[in-house]
Structure formats: structure tokens, C-alpha cells
Scaffold this active site. Structure first.
Site, PDB file in Angstrom:
ATOM      1  N   SER A 197       0.801  -1.224   0.000  1.00 40.67           N
ATOM      2  CA  SER A 197       0.000   0.000   0.000  1.00 40.67           C
ATOM      3  C   SER A 197       0.834   1.274   0.000  1.00 40.67           C
ATOM      4  O   SER A 197       0.291   2.365  -0.148  1.00 40.67           O
ATOM      5  CB  SER A 197      -0.941   0.008   1.209  1.00 40.67           C
ATOM      6  OG  SER A 197      -0.200  -0.018   2.408  1.00 40.67           O
TER       7      SER A 197
ATOM      8  N   LYS B 278      -6.150   3.486   8.695  1.00 46.59           N
ATOM      9  CA  LYS B 278      -5.126   4.395   8.172  1.00 46.59           C
ATOM     10  C   LYS B 278      -5.579   5.846   8.251  1.00 46.59           C
ATOM     11  O   LYS B 278      -4.808   6.743   8.614  1.00 46.59           O
ATOM     12  CB  LYS B 278      -4.783   4.013   6.733  1.00 46.59           C
ATOM     13  CG  LYS B 278      -4.080   2.670   6.599  1.00 46.59           C
ATOM     14  CD  LYS B 278      -3.844   2.327   5.138  1.00 46.59           C
ATOM     15  CE  LYS B 278      -3.146   0.986   4.993  1.00 46.59           C
ATOM     16  NZ  LYS B 278      -2.933   0.607   3.597  1.00 46.59           N
TER      17      LYS B 278
END
Length: 816
Positions: free
Chosen positions: A683, A726
Site C-alpha cells: 500500500s 489508516k
């Protein structure tokens, strides 16, 4: 003045030497001797004829056949032969009395026997109170030793009491004790009476300790034997008396008691047969047999298990929702799922279905959710912590063939709950290990499978036990270490970290009150403002849960309690400016702008088992040969993402305005700080590409921007996981704008409303859009992805009350 037992001889005398194998002759003592060798026989016969004494010394090695002058000790005892008897085989039997200690000076001859010159060695005795004390102590110790030796003549005690000369006493004791030959010889050679007595006292004390220990062991054995015989005799008498009175013996009474417990346990047929079989065996085994306690313990376990005991469920949906709201703030989706679970169970008249598994960072309320479920249903709550368990037997139990065998934790928990349908929370299931003793996660497959746990078989019980009525709830911090087979048996419910507003509400509703009571304070004595709580959240804690927040609040209240103890009328009103007094300096600062102030630094987003966080990616170029250096404990997947980003940018080097041979003549060094922390995952792909592009173009990255997304070799941005965690981590770090993959757009609905309202989210499909928003200008041309996107790429559809709205917008990205 020293006194001696005999005057020293002034002239040198000659004496025949008779070597002894082991015996040491002491002065004033008598020993029997068997003389079997020719030199000794000749010496004894001549000494008797002429009426001369002989010298007796000990061999250094008893195995020597023909000893010479070098094979004997030089110090011995002069002996007088009192009696001699000749045996038919030619050997002699003598009785020799010891006279005086002598020392061999020089050997004159060795045939037919050894003759040597000698000097007498008298005793050196200094009269003192210490000598008298040692004399009495030695006599007492020896008498005590004699008391432990039943074969010793009683006359020896009387003789010891009548000896007044310390030298005579030492020789007498040394001659009758069990000593090694070297120890006897050392005592003989020691001519100082006090030193000899001290050595002998030490040897006697040691021997006495050994004898006392042996006597104690013998006594214990004797008492145990007498006890067993006495018990057997009394038991036989008791049985005879009970038979006469028509009463039952204790073993039979115990058997009857166990039979009543078995009848009351309402066991299923298989368990009842096993219990009856073991009870019949118990009747045939003596109570003193070890097998008796094994069978008795097994029957106790069978009778204590709740085979047919259930707690009635009180499922009131409204009441359950009320309890969940009382115990936990927010967590709406999780509460809805629990209420749905209870509603289905109410309609079906039985709670059955998937195993719930709460997954999230520490401190977000996973364990307390299980307690709330049990309270809402009126069931008992049992918690099992399986973190660190590596032995399969901890789950399934040990077989009864092992010493100290017992059931596994599942059966023990069922025994403790005393009901067939508790709420059983298996805590920290992701931290179960595996080694040579088995895989506990594999053992949990049967426990957590609704189709299999109807007949769970514990190794100790070796009987099927129904676990289908148990409501299992599991908790974990991460799914990575849970085996796919075990994960498939559970319904995963993710619990993300809390927002600042949620933490504020949790602190106001639960934590402040809890810590105030824990520290003995009243509400009027200590109050804390909302702004102070917000300051604690922002400057002193940076976590997904609220554990550290509770600790900091507790720290404040402890300091307040101390002041109140010193000044009873003191009242505290904690405000943001007073935190420095209670918690010292802040622990966290918003350093994003400082960290990305340099060219080549981009802000990525990470998801960890303890919540979301941000990470900074730094890139530098230097003259070299085209190498790519990656540091910061990066995993293989993250390294491949960096290589893919470099490869894509090399393919677009012309648009970046770089010379054709730039990458061949420069090395790229990519570093992700916090080098002690391992990092992996795809990611960070677009953040890596942005960092490299920033360094190549000399353009700084927007300091308010963080990004997440996987990159491909063609520059496309692929979706990632853990977006909610996140985003919450980025929000805690002060980020206001987030770039995310277009295909993760729907995940924004999971993010709390106050976070969505305070941040800008920009979905992107390929790297040109990322670079435009990150660097503030078009760096490379967009890649053609098929149908042109007609809408603004920075507009995020978010559902609110069934409608779609436009989020905060940024400048429109031009498309080719």
C-alpha cells in the site's frame, strides 16, 4: 610446660618391622593379627623366643605382595605380642598390645625380615581448659555414637567415662571408630594431643551425622511400616465391627456417594456407561492403590460437568441494545450485528450461528463487548486467554495414562461456569503458537465449528461433550497469524480505532468516573474540562484505543489525591494549561510539516495490529551505477513496490526532464525511518513513487497530504485494505488531505462523520493524478485507462441520510 607420656630415648635402638595391610595399632590398645607371610612369621617367632617387641607399620598400598622399605609408612607403633597361636596351615594368629609410637630412622637389613633403627615419638600434651573441654566433648560425642549402635557393648560407654588421660581417650576412640587407613595413620602421626583431639572430633562429628541420618531413615521406614500394619489391622477390625452392626465400610460409603452424584448429574448415555464402568472398577481397587485416586478424580470430573444444566436466556432486544449503549460508546455497526445475532436467536428459540471474532487494536473494547453480550443475555461469562499457548494438550487435555493428567482449558471452563451455555470469550486467539507439542489452533478448529463441537472429545474425558450451546466470542489484534481454516469458521468483525470526539465521549462517560472512584475522589474534589481531555488525547496519547488515555487521567487524579491528603479542602479543576503541572511536558508533537519540508520526502499511511499510523518515505540520489538501495527493515513486498515505482518512472524519464542516462549514472537510496520497526505491504507504492518523483523534479510534497495505494508497472493505482484505520491514524497525526485508490471510495462510508467532515479525500486511478495533487502541478501525462472519467477526480461521493454529497474539493486535474 609440655608433658610427655614417655621420655624420649637418647640412644638409637633396632627393631624388627612387621608391615600391616590395613590395621593401624594405637598405643594402649590391643588388636588381633593374622600373620601369613614368611618374613612376618620369622619375626613373630623370634620376638617370642627372645621376648623382644616388634614395630608395626601400615603399607601405603595394601596390594603389594613383597613390601620393601619404600612401601611402608615411617611412623608406627611398638607392639608386645601377648599371645600367639599356630594354625595347621603354618600361619600364626597373634594378639598384639600397642606401647609407644616410633619413627623409623634407617633400615639395617631386609632379610629374613626388615630391621630398622628407630626413635620414639612421645605425645606432646599441654594442660589447658580447652583440652579439658575437648576431652569431655569427645567423650560425649563417642557415647552418643554408641547409642546409635545397638551391637556395641555397653561396657564401652563405661570405659570411656573412666578414661581421664586425653591421649588414651583419643587412641581408644580412634581404634574403635570406622575410619579410613589414611585417617588412622594421620591421627597416629599427629603427636600434639590437642591437634589430634581436634582432628578426631571432626571425624567423629562427620561419622555421627552419617549415623544419625541413617538412623532417621531407618526410623521413618519402620514407622511407615508400623503405620501401614496398624491401619490394616484397624481397618480389618472396623470392617468386622461394621459387619456385625450392619453398617457400610468407608469405601462403600464413598462409592454410594459417588453413585448419587452420578445419578444427579443427568449424564448422556455414553457418559453414564463410562461412569458406571469406572465406579465398578473403583469398588475392586484398594484405597491404598495409586489407581484408586486416578479413578476417583476422573469420576469427580464427570460429576462436576454441567451435562444438562443451562441458564435460561432472557433475550430482550431493547434491553440488550440499552446495555450495549451503556457499556460502549459508538461502535454502531458492531452493536447492530450483535443485536441481529440475538434477534435471530430469539426467533429460532436457540442461539446458533457463526462464531464472532472481534479484530482490532488494543484498548478498543473487544473483551468488554463479550461481557456486555453475556449481561444482555443473562448468561454466565467465561474468559480464556490463549495467548502464548503452544501445547495442544492445553486445549484438548492430557490422556489419563500420564501422571497429573487433567482436562483442557475448554472443559475446565465448562466446569467453572456450571452451565452448558455460557458466553465463552477466547481472548488473543491470534497469539496462539505452535511447536513440537502440537498446534493449538488446529485443536480449536473442532471447538469453534458449530457443526463439529456438538461432540467435542477431550483427551482426558475421552467422551463426547456438547459445546454447541456455548456462545463463543474470539478476540484478536491481527488476522495475519490466524490460520485460514480457523479464520473460515469465524465471522470477522473489525473494530477500528477511536476518533478524537469518540475518545472525548468515552473519557467523559466512563474513564473519568472510573478513575475518580479508583483514586478515592469525589466529583466536587476533582473535575477535568473537555478541553483538557482533548489536550491529553492530542499531546500525551497517540493510540487507537483508550488505555493510555485512562492511564493519564489516573495519573492526574493520583496527584490530586495526594494534594487533598495534604490539604483536605483542596479542589482541583484541571484545564489544558494545568496539564504541564500534572503530566509534565507533552509527549507527541505534530511534526509532519517539519518532516516533509525537504525535497524527496512523502507521507505514506500504514496499518498495524495496534492501529493506523503514518510513515515518511525519504529518497536521495547520488552518482553511481544505477543501484537501488532500500533501507528501513522493508519486507519483500514493499521492496518490490519500490522497484515497480522506479521502473515506471524510468519509463517516463523524458517527461520528467531527465537525461537518458540519468538512472544509469545515479544510485537511488530509499529509506523509511523508524528503522527498528519492520515494514511490509504494497500500500505504500504511490507514496514511494511520489517520494522518488519529488527528488527527481526538486518539488516538495504537500505537507498536509498523506496517501495510500498500490502501484503497478503501468502507473495504475490498485485498492488496499485497512483504509479506516489508516485514515484515523493520519487524522491523529494532523493530516488534512488523503489520496486513496478509486476502488476504495466505497470504504469511506465506514469512516466516522466528524472525520469525513474535517478531511479532504481524493480518489485517484493512476500515478499522474497522484503526482498532480502531491506536487501541485502536472508532472507526467495521464495514462489512457479506457473511457474518460467525466467527473471531478477530487470529488468523493459519501452517503448521508440516503443521499450523495460532494466532499471538500481541490483543484480539478486536467486530463489529456
Amino acid at each position: 610446660m609440655p608433658r610427655s607420656s614417655a621420655a624420649a630415648s637418647s640412644s638409637t635402638n633396632l627393631i624388627g618391622i612387621l608391615p600391616l595391610q590395613e590395621a593401624v595399632l594405637f598405643p594402649n590398645t590391643v588388636i588381633p593379627l593374622a600373620v601369613v607371610k614368611k618374613p612376618g612369621i620369622a619375626l613373630v617367632e623370634e620376638a617370642l623366643r627372645e621376648g623382644k617387641p616388634i614395630g608395626l607399620t601400615v603399607l601405603k598400598d595394601r596390594e603389594i605382595e613383597n613390601p620393601g622399605p619404600g612401601d611402608i609408612y615411617r611412623v608406627g607403633t611398638i607392639g608386645i605380642i601377648q599371645k600367639m597361636l599356630k594354625v595347621p596351615d603354618g600361619t600364626l594368629r597373634c594378639i598384639v598390645a600397642g606401647q609407644q609410637v616410633f619413627k623409623i630412622e634407617q633400615f639395617v637389613r631386609t632379610e629374613p625380615y626388615m630391621v630398622a633403627s628407630y626413635t620414639e615419638r612421645p605425645d606432646i600434651t599441654r594442660d589447658s581448659e580447652e583440652l579439658v573441654a575437648m576431652h569431655r566433648n569427645l567423650g560425649g560425642l563417642f557415647q552418643k555414637l554408641l547409642s546409635y549402635l545397638p551391637q556395641a557393648p555397653r561396657e564401652m560407654e563405661m570405659e570411656v567415662q573412666n578414661i581421664s588421660d586425653p591421649n588414651v581417650l583419643t587412641y581408644f576412640v580412634a581404634s574403635t571408630m570406622r575410619l579410613e587407613t589414611a585417617e588412622r595413620q594421620a591421627l597416629l602421626e599427629e603427636r600434639n594431643t590437642a591437634k589430634r583431639m581436634r582432628k578426631l572430633t571432626m571425624l567423629l562429628t562427620k561419622e555421627l551425622e552419617v549415623v544419625e541420618l541413617g538412623h532417621k531413615i531407618q526410623g521413618d521406614i519402620q514407622r511407615e511400616m508400623e503405620k501401614n500394619q496398624r491401619e490394616f489391622y484397624l481397618r480389618q477390625q472396623l470392617r468386622a465391627i461394621q459387619e456385625e452392626l450392619g453398617e457400610v465400610d468407608p469405601q462403600q460409603a464413598e462409592t454410594n456417594e459417588l453413585r448419587q452424584k452420578i445419578d444427579a448429574a443427568k449424564m448422556p448415555e455414553d457418559a453414564r456407561k463410562a461412569a458406571d464402568r469406572e465406579l465398578d472398577r473403583l469398588n475392586k481397587v484398594p484405597q491404598a492403590s495409586p489407581e484408586y485416586s486416578v479413578i476417583r478424580t476422573y469420576l469427580d470430573w464427570l460429576t462436576q460437568l454441567p451435562w444438562d444444566e443451562e441458564t435460561p436466556d432472557h433475550i430482550d432486544i431493547a434491553h440488550a441494545r440499552q446495555i450495549l449503549d451503556q457499556d460502549h460508546y459508538d461502535l454502531e455497526k458492531i452493536k447492530d450485528r450483535i443485536v441481529e445475532y440475538l434477534a435471530v436467536g430469539k426467533l429460532k428459540k436457540r442461539l446458533a450461528g457463526p462464531i464472532l471474532c472481534f479484530v482490532g487494536p488494543p484498548g478498543v473494547g473487544k473483551t468488554s463487548l463479550g461481557q456486555s453480550i453475556a449481561r444482555a443475555m443473562g448468561r454466565k461469562f467465561v474468559r480464556l486467554s490463549v495467548g502464548g499457548v503452544r501445547d495442544e494438550a492445553e486445549i484438548r487435555g492430557h490422556r489419563r495414562t500420564y501422571i497429573g493428567a487433567m482436562p483442557g482449558t475448554i472443559i475446565r471452563a465448562m466446569r467453572d461456569s456450571a452451565t452448558l451455555n455460557p458466553v465463552m470469550m477466547i481472548d488473543e486467539i491470534d497469539k496462539v503458537g505452535a511447536d513440537y507439542r502440537g498446534d493449538p489452533q488446529s485443536a480449536l478448529l473442532e471447538v469453534l465449528d458449530p457443526e463439529q463441537n456438538k461432540a467435542f472429545r477431550d483427551h482426558y474425558l475421552d467422551l463426547p461433550f456438547d459445546l454447541s450451546h456455548v456462545l463463543f466470542v474470539c478476540t484478536a489484534n491481527s488476522l495475519d497469524t490466524i490460520s485460514p481454516a480457523l479464520r473460515d469458521r469465524m465471522e470477522i468483525i473489525q473494530l477500528a480505532g477511536y476518533t478524537e470526539l469518540e475518545k472525548l465521549q468515552i473519557a467523559k462517560r466512563y474513564l473519568v468516573k472510573k478513575q475518580r472512584e479508583a483514586n478515592g475522589l469525589k466529583e466536587m474534589q476533582a473535575q477535568i474540562s473537555d478541553m483538557a481531555i482533548k489536550a491529553i488525547i492530542a499531546d500525551y496519547t497517540r493510540e487507537a484505543g483508550v488505555r493510555n488515555l485512562e492511564r493519564e487521567i489516573g495519573t492526574i487524579f493520583r496527584k490530586v489525591a495526594r494534594k487533598i491528603a495534604e490539604q483536605p479542602r483542596y479542589k482541583a479543576r484541571i484545564k489544558p494549561e494545568s496539564l504541564l503541572e500534572y503530566l509534565k511536558r507533552p509527549r507527541f508533537y505534530n511534526e509532519v510539516k517539519k518532516r516533509v519540508a525537504s525535497v524527496g520526502v512523502a507521507t505514506g499511511m500504514a496499518y498495524t495490529p495496534v492501529g493506523g499510523d503514518i510513515l515518511f518515505i525519504e529518497t536521495q540520489a547520488m552518482p553511481g551505477t544505477g543501484k537501488l538501495i532500500l533501507t528501513g527493515q522493508l519486507g519483500d513486498v514493499m521492496k518490490e513496490s519500490a522497484q515497480a515505482a522506479v521502473s515506471f518512472l524510468r519509463s517516463r524519464s523524458a517527461e520528467l526532464g531527465l537525461p537518458d542516462e540519468y538512472f544509469a549514472k545515479h544510485d537511488l537510496h530509499i529509506h523509511v525511518p523508524a528503522g527498528a520497526t519492520p515494514k511490509d505491504g504494497p500500500s505504500a507504492g504511490i507514496a514511494l513513487a511520489t517520494s522518488i518523483t519529488s527528488m527527481l523534479t526538486g518539488t516538495k510534497v504537500d505537507p498536509n497530504l498523506a496517501m495510500t495505494g498500490e502501484i503497478t508497472l503501468t502507473g495504475q493505482v490498485l485498492p488496499i485494505g485497512g483504509l479506516k484505520e489508516k485514515v484515523l491514524g493520519a487524522k491523529r497525526a494532523g493530516i488534512s488531505k488523503v489520496l486513496l485508490p478509486m476502488r476504495n471510495e466505497s470504504d469511506l462510508e465506514d469512516i466516522p462523520k466528524e472525520v469525513r467532515d474535517s478531511m479532504t479525500f481524493v480518489p485517484v486511478e493512476e500515478l499522474s493524478q497522484v503526482l498532480y495533487h502531491a506536487l501541485g502541478k502536472r508532472i507526467i501525462s495521464p495514462v489512457e485507462l479506457g473511457e474518460p472519467n467525466k467527473r471531478d477526480t477530487n470529488v468523493v461521493p459519501i452517503r448521508r441520510n440516503g443521499t450523495r454529497r460532494r466532499a471538500k474539493t481541490t483543484a480539478r486535474l486536467p486530463r489529456s
